[in-house]
Enzyme design. Structure first.
Site, PDB file in Angstrom:
ATOM      1  N   ASP A  61      -8.315  -7.916   1.711  1.00 26.37           N
ATOM      2  CA  ASP A  61      -7.235  -8.100   2.684  1.00 26.37           C
ATOM      3  C   ASP A  61      -7.686  -7.698   4.073  1.00 26.37           C
ATOM      4  O   ASP A  61      -8.569  -6.850   4.239  1.00 26.37           O
ATOM      5  CB  ASP A  61      -6.018  -7.252   2.296  1.00 26.37           C
ATOM      6  CG  ASP A  61      -6.244  -5.769   2.558  1.00 26.37           C
ATOM      7  OD1 ASP A  61      -5.888  -5.285   3.654  1.00 26.37           O
ATOM      8  OD2 ASP A  61      -6.808  -5.090   1.675  1.00 26.37           O
ATOM      9  N   ASP A  76       0.843  -1.196   0.000  1.00 29.80           N
ATOM     10  CA  ASP A  76       0.000   0.000   0.000  1.00 29.80           C
ATOM     11  C   ASP A  76       0.876   1.243   0.000  1.00 29.80           C
ATOM     12  O   ASP A  76       2.104   1.150  -0.018  1.00 29.80           O
ATOM     13  CB  ASP A  76      -0.945  -0.009   1.199  1.00 29.80           C
ATOM     14  CG  ASP A  76      -0.205   0.179   2.517  1.00 29.80           C
ATOM     15  OD1 ASP A  76       1.039   0.098   2.522  1.00 29.80           O
ATOM     16  OD2 ASP A  76      -0.867   0.397   3.542  1.00 29.80           O
ATOM     17  N   SER A  77       0.246   2.402   0.021  1.00 24.17           N
ATOM     18  CA  SER A  77       0.983   3.658  -0.114  1.00 24.17           C
ATOM     19  C   SER A  77       1.319   4.310   1.212  1.00 24.17           C
ATOM     20  O   SER A  77       2.160   5.194   1.277  1.00 24.17           O
ATOM     21  CB  SER A  77       0.150   4.644  -0.931  1.00 24.17           C
ATOM     22  OG  SER A  77      -1.048   4.960  -0.233  1.00 24.17           O
TER      23      SER A  77
END
Length: 512
Positions: free
Chosen positions: A421, A210-211
């Site tokens: 997720d 992810d970021s």
């Protein structure tokens, strides 16, 4: 000069008398350590006394009575008020801050819209009963069967589960957090090791990173549950938390058009995360699927603030995509659709982001206050991804961020979600919750003390169920043995893999 015990005592007494006098007249006291008796430190005590006396004199010169201070404050406030009024009259009108224009599909090269040779999604079967579908995602490090559960390895490690056990459980895609990996061990070190696959020695299974957008949210609001419980109250500086609070104001993070500015929870160092820097970090980490920087607004938020947040996320994601296209390096990038539970904003986000050359779609942001609201959100939002478009919305994978309890998984799958997720299976395992086909059980309960020979789940063939029974696992948890968490987590990961396999078969049989 000869120093005797008598002279030392006399000097100590004189210093004490002087300190008492200063204390009584100047509201000042000498530090206790300066009065400590030592037969060898008369000179140093004299020096210390002299320094403190000078300090007292300086303090006394600025000492005023309470009445005088109040009068000065009144005069000062009046002066400030008059200055403020005169300043306000002369001040020109403030110009609104001009935001950069939102990039359009024309701002991206034509080749960016072409299919990737290293990343491909194929739909194997579409259910005749719902929007559910069985598919397969092809990545440079292996395939992902969909619908599929994505285990969360925050620091490139599953909590309590070795990657070898996860692979044996057929856990394919693993989710790692860029924010945490940036803080330790650092993206450069992972790149030096050859990327996350070599660093973890997981060479033939895919990763997604992810970021850091969710971590920005959690630093400000805590977990999603905490935000919902507090009705959107920000964590304040100095509040009770294991995270550092920054000195940028009362909020935990500072978000601007440039990016998100906050402190490291490890050492308190200042940290700036921008759309460009998070993509560069994910390039070094080397995951198969990467996520652009986005802002995760809370559930409890004013609509105008939500509008601004969604627009900012769109600009950030477009900037991230531009940075990604400079050097794709066999990585796919998913966009993150936002808008909370606002139908208009969600539709706007879907329409805009699906017009850009992203390789897949993630559904993020606030997903409602409970399972029912999530289900209602997906009911009207997911059909938007099936509409015809020049970017082939239907032919790209869809990922649901942060949701993986069984009820929500089934609700999401029948509405067209391909992957999801969550750290839920490993998190509940740490507290003694075991997932089974008959429902979850609390293994710490005394009723399992004599469950000799009983597997955790009769259908499960994981290492835990093969070698140990419920009674032994009950004992391990009650004795606080660390291996208990590992055995429970291994089982829960296997359960999730078996659950998704069953769901895929139900779709193939058109049962759901």
């Amino acid at each position: 000069m000869r120093i005797t015990r008598k002279s030392s005592i006399m000097t100590w007494w004189l210093c004490g008398m002087a300190c008492d006098r200063l204390t009584a007249t100047r509201k000042w006291s000498m530090p206790r350590q300066c009065l400590a008796f030592s037969r060898y430190s008369i000179t140093s005590r004299r020096s210390c006394y002299r320094n403190h006396r000078m300090t007292a004199q300086i303090q006394s010169s600025s000492f005023t009575s309470d009445a005088t201070e109040e009068e000065d404050d009144t005069i000062r406030d009046a002066d400030d008020s008059s200055k403020s009024q005169s300043t306000n009259k002369a001040r020109p009108p403030q110009k609104a801050h001009r935001l950069p224009p939102l990039q359009t599909p024309l701002d991206f090269p034509d080749w960016a819209y072409e299919p990737r040779d290293f990343f491909r999604f194929e739909i194997l079967h579409q259910s005749a009963k719902s929007q559910a579908r069985v598919g397969r995602i092809h990545t440079p490090h292996g395939t992902i069967d969909t619908p599929g559960y994505v285990a969360v390895a925050t620091n490139a490690a599953l909590k309590g589960v070795d990657f070898r056990h996860a692979d044996q459980a057929n856990q394919q895609l693993i989710f790692a957090n860029t924010y945490h990996l940036l803080l330790h061990p650092g993206a450069d070190l992972i790149a030096e090791a050859g990327g996350i696959h070599k660093f973890t020695n997981r060479l033939d299974r895919p990763f997604i990173t992810d970021s850091g957008g969710f971590q920005v949210f959690s630093l400000a609001y805590g977990s999603v549950h905490e935000e919902l419980s507090s009705k959107g109250e920000l964590k304040r500086a100095g509040g009770k938390s294991r995270h550092y609070r920054n000195d940028l104001g009362k909020d935990a993070v500072k978000v601007s058009e440039e990016g998100a500015y906050f402190r490291s929870y490890r050492d308190g160092s200042k940290f700036l995360l921008t759309p460009e820097s998070t993509v560069q970090a994910q390039k070094k980490i080397g995951a198969d699927i990467i996520i652009p920087l986005d802002e995760l607004p809370p559930y409890h938020i004013d609509r105008q603030v939500l509008v601004e947040s969604v627009d900012r996320s769109h600009r950030w994601e477009a900037r991230s995509l531009q940075e990604h296209l400079k050097n794709i390096t066999q990585q796919a990038m998913y966009c993150v659709v936002h808008g909370g539970i606002d139908r208009e904003l969600r539709t706007k986000s879907v329409e805009y982001l699906t017009s850009l050359p992203f390789d897949g779609y993630a559904i993020g942001g606030s997903l409602g206050n409970g399972k029912q609201e999530l289900k209602e959100l997906l009911d009207w939002m997911m059909p938007l991804f099936d509409e015809d478009s020049s970017t082939n919305r239907r032919g790209k994978p869809r990922h649901l961020l942060g949701i993986a309890d069984e009820e929500s998984i089934r609700n999401a799958v029948v509405r067209g979600i391909d992957t999801m997720d969550s750290c839920y299976p490993t998190r509940v395992a740490r507290h003694g919750t075991i997932l089974t086909m008959e429902g979850s059980i609390k293994i710490k309960s005394g009723k399992f003390a004599r469950s000799f020979g009983a597997k955790l789940d009769e259908r499960c063939n994981c290492t835990t169920c093969t070698h140990y029974d419920r009674a032994y696992l009950w004992h391990l948890f009650k004795a606080n043995e660390p291996i208990a968490v590992s055995l429970a987590a291994q089982h829960n990961i296997q359960y999730m893999s078996d659950l998704m396999s069953d769901i895929r078969q139900e779709i193939m049989d058109d049962k759901i």
